[in-house]
Design a protein around this motif. Structure first.
Motif, PDB file in Angstrom:
ATOM      1  N   ARG A 182       0.848  -1.203   0.000  1.00 48.98           N
ATOM      2  CA  ARG A 182       0.000   0.000   0.000  1.00 48.98           C
ATOM      3  C   ARG A 182       0.880   1.248   0.000  1.00 48.98           C
ATOM      4  O   ARG A 182       0.671   2.172  -0.787  1.00 48.98           O
ATOM      5  CB  ARG A 182      -0.925  -0.001   1.210  1.00 48.98           C
ATOM      6  N   ASP A 183       1.892   1.277   0.864  1.00 46.93           N
ATOM      7  CA  ASP A 183       2.786   2.444   0.932  1.00 46.93           C
ATOM      8  C   ASP A 183       3.494   2.666  -0.399  1.00 46.93           C
ATOM      9  O   ASP A 183       3.596   3.798  -0.881  1.00 46.93           O
ATOM     10  CB  ASP A 183       3.809   2.265   2.051  1.00 46.93           C
ATOM     11  N   LEU A 184       3.979   1.603  -1.006  1.00 44.14           N
ATOM     12  CA  LEU A 184       4.678   1.696  -2.284  1.00 44.14           C
ATOM     13  C   LEU A 184       3.736   2.196  -3.379  1.00 44.14           C
ATOM     14  O   LEU A 184       4.088   3.094  -4.154  1.00 44.14           O
ATOM     15  CB  LEU A 184       5.255   0.322  -2.653  1.00 44.14           C
ATOM     16  N   ALA A 185       2.525   1.640  -3.451  1.00 38.85           N
ATOM     17  CA  ALA A 185       1.563   2.036  -4.490  1.00 38.85           C
ATOM     18  C   ALA A 185       1.097   3.469  -4.288  1.00 38.85           C
ATOM     19  O   ALA A 185       0.967   4.231  -5.264  1.00 38.85           O
ATOM     20  CB  ALA A 185       0.359   1.078  -4.478  1.00 38.85           C
ATOM     21  N   GLU A 186       0.845   3.864  -3.040  1.00 36.80           N
ATOM     22  CA  GLU A 186       0.386   5.231  -2.793  1.00 36.80           C
ATOM     23  C   GLU A 186       1.482   6.251  -3.111  1.00 36.80           C
ATOM     24  O   GLU A 186       1.207   7.328  -3.626  1.00 36.80           O
ATOM     25  CB  GLU A 186      -0.113   5.377  -1.365  1.00 36.80           C
ATOM     26  N   THR A 187       2.731   5.902  -2.836  1.00 33.08           N
ATOM     27  CA  THR A 187       3.855   6.784  -3.206  1.00 33.08           C
ATOM     28  C   THR A 187       3.954   6.893  -4.718  1.00 33.08           C
ATOM     29  O   THR A 187       4.142   7.985  -5.262  1.00 33.08           O
ATOM     30  CB  THR A 187       5.178   6.253  -2.602  1.00 33.08           C
ATOM     31  N   ALA A 188       3.834   5.767  -5.421  1.00 35.53           N
ATOM     32  CA  ALA A 188       3.889   5.786  -6.895  1.00 35.53           C
ATOM     33  C   ALA A 188       2.740   6.597  -7.468  1.00 35.53           C
ATOM     34  O   ALA A 188       2.923   7.345  -8.433  1.00 35.53           O
ATOM     35  CB  ALA A 188       3.855   4.350  -7.434  1.00 35.53           C
ATOM     36  N   ALA A 189       1.544   6.472  -6.882  1.00 32.14           N
ATOM     37  CA  ALA A 189       0.389   7.231  -7.376  1.00 32.14           C
ATOM     38  C   ALA A 189       0.573   8.730  -7.163  1.00 32.14           C
ATOM     39  O   ALA A 189       0.193   9.539  -8.019  1.00 32.14           O
ATOM     40  CB  ALA A 189      -0.888   6.747  -6.677  1.00 32.14           C
ATOM     41  N   ALA A 190       1.181   9.105  -6.048  1.00 29.57           N
ATOM     42  CA  ALA A 190       1.399  10.520  -5.752  1.00 29.57           C
ATOM     43  C   ALA A 190       2.399  11.145  -6.735  1.00 29.57           C
ATOM     44  O   ALA A 190       2.306  12.334  -7.035  1.00 29.57           O
ATOM     45  CB  ALA A 190       1.899  10.698  -4.319  1.00 29.57           C
ATOM     46  N   ARG A 191       3.324  10.323  -7.235  1.00 28.48           N
ATOM     47  CA  ARG A 191       4.325  10.809  -8.198  1.00 28.48           C
ATOM     48  C   ARG A 191       3.763  10.964  -9.610  1.00 28.48           C
ATOM     49  O   ARG A 191       4.318  11.680 -10.418  1.00 28.48           O
ATOM     50  CB  ARG A 191       5.513   9.856  -8.246  1.00 28.48           C
ATOM     51  N   SER A 192       2.680  10.241  -9.892  1.00 26.82           N
ATOM     52  CA  SER A 192       2.158  10.280 -11.266  1.00 26.82           C
ATOM     53  C   SER A 192       1.083  11.327 -11.464  1.00 26.82           C
ATOM     54  O   SER A 192       0.673  12.029 -10.617  1.00 26.82           O
ATOM     55  CB  SER A 192       1.622   8.911 -11.672  1.00 26.82           C
TER      56      SER A 192
END
Length: 142
Positions: free
Chosen positions: A132-142
């Motif tokens: 979840r942390d990894l996906a939410e960080t990736a989503a925030a970058r996109s």
């Protein structure tokens, strides 16, 4: 004795982001704490190296089902018995529910203890939190 576990997590990231991360098996060591390495052998098979308390495991698994943005399923074809499925449910344009189910045959004292004490579910819950942390960080970058 066969064991199974099921865990679910909601993620503030689009299903496309969650799918892209999970469908790339080389990313698994970033969020699966017991996975040391996952190496693709071909389009459907991959070699795993696990580091578990008291035991290291190596096995080969194959993808049994891939439905983009919906479902990934696998099972072992060499080594320990292990099968799993991850489903992706679009909650909204910016949120996804990930459900993980795993069936396995524990071998040895440590693995049986993990299955009996629910430690395996605790570990899976932790790993889904890491995802979840990894996906939410990736989503925030996109």
């Amino acid at each position: 004795m066969s064991s199974s576990l099921a865990e679910t997590v909601d993620i503030e990231a689009p299903v496309e982001v969650s799918w892209a991360l999970w469908s790339d098996v080389t990313q698994w060591p970033k969020f699966l704490s017991h996975v040391r390495l996952v190496e693709p052998l071909d389009a459907r098979r991959f070699a795993w190296q696990l580091s578990l308390p008291g035991a290291d495991k190596n096995f080969v698994a194959e993808l049994t089902e891939v439905l983009p943005h919906e479902r990934i399923a696998w099972r072992t074809i060499e080594g320990v018995h292990h099968a799993g499925v991850v489903t992706f449910l679009r909650l909204s344009d910016t949120a996804t529910r990930i459900s993980l189910q795993i069936d396995y045959d524990p071998h040895g004292f440590v693995e049986h203890l993990g299955a009996l004490t629910n430690l395996d579910s605790v570990l899976a819950h932790h790993d889904l939190g890491e995802f979840r942390d990894l996906a939410e960080t990736a989503a925030a970058r996109s």
